[in-house]
Design a protein around this motif. Structure first.
Motif, PDB file in Angstrom:
ATOM      1  N   TRP A 153      19.046 -21.757 -32.625  1.00 49.41           N
ATOM      2  CA  TRP A 153      19.506 -21.121 -31.385  1.00 49.41           C
ATOM      3  C   TRP A 153      21.004 -20.862 -31.427  1.00 49.41           C
ATOM      4  O   TRP A 153      21.712 -21.616 -32.080  1.00 49.41           O
ATOM      5  N   PRO A 154      21.531 -19.912 -30.716  1.00 47.28           N
ATOM      6  CA  PRO A 154      20.825 -18.986 -29.835  1.00 47.28           C
ATOM      7  C   PRO A 154      20.064 -17.902 -30.619  1.00 47.28           C
ATOM      8  O   PRO A 154      20.352 -17.647 -31.773  1.00 47.28           O
ATOM      9  N   TYR A 155      19.122 -17.289 -29.916  1.00 44.33           N
ATOM     10  CA  TYR A 155      18.374 -16.150 -30.460  1.00 44.33           C
ATOM     11  C   TYR A 155      19.367 -14.996 -30.600  1.00 44.33           C
ATOM     12  O   TYR A 155      20.039 -14.616 -29.639  1.00 44.33           O
ATOM     13  N   VAL A 156      19.495 -14.487 -31.814  1.00 44.33           N
ATOM     14  CA  VAL A 156      20.432 -13.388 -32.067  1.00 44.33           C
ATOM     15  C   VAL A 156      19.682 -12.247 -32.742  1.00 44.33           C
ATOM     16  O   VAL A 156      18.863 -12.482 -33.628  1.00 44.33           O
ATOM     17  N   GLU A 157      19.953 -11.040 -32.317  1.00 46.58           N
ATOM     18  CA  GLU A 157      19.377  -9.864 -32.970  1.00 46.58           C
ATOM     19  C   GLU A 157      20.467  -8.839 -33.237  1.00 46.58           C
ATOM     20  O   GLU A 157      21.610  -9.029 -32.792  1.00 46.58           O
ATOM     21  N   GLY A 158      20.131  -7.807 -33.982  1.00 46.75           N
ATOM     22  CA  GLY A 158      21.154  -6.820 -34.311  1.00 46.75           C
ATOM     23  C   GLY A 158      20.564  -5.452 -34.601  1.00 46.75           C
ATOM     24  O   GLY A 158      19.377  -5.319 -34.930  1.00 46.75           O
ATOM     25  N   LEU A 159      21.403  -4.450 -34.449  1.00 49.52           N
ATOM     26  CA  LEU A 159      21.029  -3.074 -34.764  1.00 49.52           C
ATOM     27  C   LEU A 159      22.192  -2.439 -35.515  1.00 49.52           C
ATOM     28  O   LEU A 159      23.343  -2.867 -35.366  1.00 49.52           O
ATOM     29  N   ARG A 160      21.872  -1.409 -36.289  1.00 50.25           N
ATOM     30  CA  ARG A 160      22.951  -0.605 -36.850  1.00 50.25           C
ATOM     31  C   ARG A 160      23.492   0.239 -35.692  1.00 50.25           C
ATOM     32  O   ARG A 160      22.767   0.514 -34.727  1.00 50.25           O
ATOM     33  N   MET A 161      24.747   0.640 -35.786  1.00 53.35           N
ATOM     34  CA  MET A 161      25.384   1.359 -34.675  1.00 53.35           C
ATOM     35  C   MET A 161      24.608   2.635 -34.277  1.00 53.35           C
ATOM     36  O   MET A 161      24.402   2.887 -33.090  1.00 53.35           O
ATOM     37  N   ASP A 162      24.149   3.397 -35.282  1.00 55.38           N
ATOM     38  CA  ASP A 162      23.442   4.639 -34.931  1.00 55.38           C
ATOM     39  C   ASP A 162      22.095   4.338 -34.268  1.00 55.38           C
ATOM     40  O   ASP A 162      21.625   5.103 -33.422  1.00 55.38           O
TER      41      ASP A 162
END
Ligand code: MTE
Length: 325
Positions: free
Chosen positions: A195-204
């Motif tokens: 924890w914590p729950y973390v997520e991610g995206l590419r900027m586009d």
């Protein structure tokens, strides 16, 4: 859902059920009200939002339908969408979030937006909600476990929020961190995730018009178990990319770590685009079962590339999506 050995055996979907009448009637009523006010400007939207968010989960939430970005497929019954959940901070069984998430306090709540931005800010949730007019978008959500739902979400494009903080030229990725508070979240006692729950995206990806910063569903303020007060919905990716109960958004030059990728890198890649041609080591991704609709003995329906959201294909031109799963 993603732990290597399911704690309680196989998860079975709920039997088919019809949408509760109150939900349908409520929706019709709210759509009629939207039609009546379609011509009004942002001022009214702001008033409507302010009024709605002074209230608790379950309160009606005015939003303008966006048919162009909505599927016309049958909607998942409200009951299933709010009782068959993944929100490990409240337990790992599908029924745990609905049972336990009443302890989540969604006010006061702030979201900090920082990192590679010219204007870092900590926004009170009620201000964040008023940054753009709310829309209703009916999206398919496909879980990597092999089930899917069709949900009318309420929110606005994440790009609106990101533009406000003026990303620098170095911003290439966006990291989403969600609340981790033991006093509110009994599931944190389990070490199922770091924890914590973390997520991610590419900027586009984050700036793509389909990426929705979500505050409601079925014309109501988000129920706690669905990620109140604010979550992400990225419909062309597996459901775990859609982080719930977000407290921090950080723009970065480098790809962030993510909770599921940390826990099992060979099972959960950073991209996690819905892809029927790339199986998860434990689950085929070729087909899926629609929760609340498809019986357990019915043939499964075919999963579509990018969950059917072909408009995102150009984001991945030239990438080997078997390698970048
Ligand atoms: N966000 C947090 N903070 N914690 C979680 O456990 N589960 C993810 C995602 N967001 C999760 C989360 C998974 S695995 C899925 S499939 C979706 O939320 C489920 O969203 P829903 O319960 O609203 O359908």
């Amino acid at each position: 859902m993603f732990i290597k050995r399911p704690p309680n055996g196989i998860d079975l979907p709920f039997p088919s059920e019809i949408t509760p009448r109150a939900v349908y009637e409520g929706r019709r009523d709210f759509l009629a009200r939207i039609a009546a006010t379609a011509a009004v400007g942002t001022g009214i939207w702001e008033m409507a939002n302010r009024e709605a968010f002074a209230q608790a989960a379950g309160q009606r939430l005015a939003a303008q339908a966006n048919p162009a970005l909505s599927t016309s497929e049958k909607q998942t019954p409200f009951k299933d969408a709010t009782r068959y959940n993944n929100f490990y901070e409240f337990g790992t069984d599908k029924s745990d979030p609905a049972e336990n998430a009443h302890t989540l306090r969604t006010r006061p709540w702030t979201v900090t937006i920082e990192g590679e931005v010219k204007k870092p800010v900590t926004l009170d949730i009620d201000r964040l909600l008023k940054l753009a007019p709310l829309e209703e978008r009916i999206y398919r959500l496909r879980c990597v476990e092999g089930w899917s739902m069709v949900i009318p979400w309420v929110g606005y494009p994440l790009s609106h929020l990101l533009r406000q903080v003026e990303p620098t030229g170095n911003a290439r990725f966006v990291e989403f961190t969600t609340l981790a508070d033991r006093s509110q979240m009994p599931g944190l006692r389990s070490r199922v995730l770091d924890w914590p729950y973390v997520e991610g995206l590419r900027m586009d990806e984050a700036m793509h018009p389909l990426s929705l910063l979500t505050v409601g569903m079925y014309g109501q303020v988000l129920p706690n178990q669905n990620g109140a007060p604010v979550r992400l919905v990225v419909p062309w990716k597996y459901g775990f990319k859609s982080a719930k109960s977000i407290v921090r958004i950080r723009l970065l030059g480098k790809q962030p770590r993510t909770a599921w990728n940390d826990s099992a890198p060979n099972e959960y890649g950073f991209y996690s685009n819905v892809n029927p041609n790339v199986d998860h080591p434990r689950w085929s991704q070729a087909t899926e079962r629609r929760i609340g609709e498809d019986g357990f003995f019915q043939p499964k329906r075919k999963t579509l590339m990018f969950n059917g959201y072909d408009q995102v294909a150009s984001l991945y031109t030239g990438m080997d999506l078997k390698k970048f799963y």
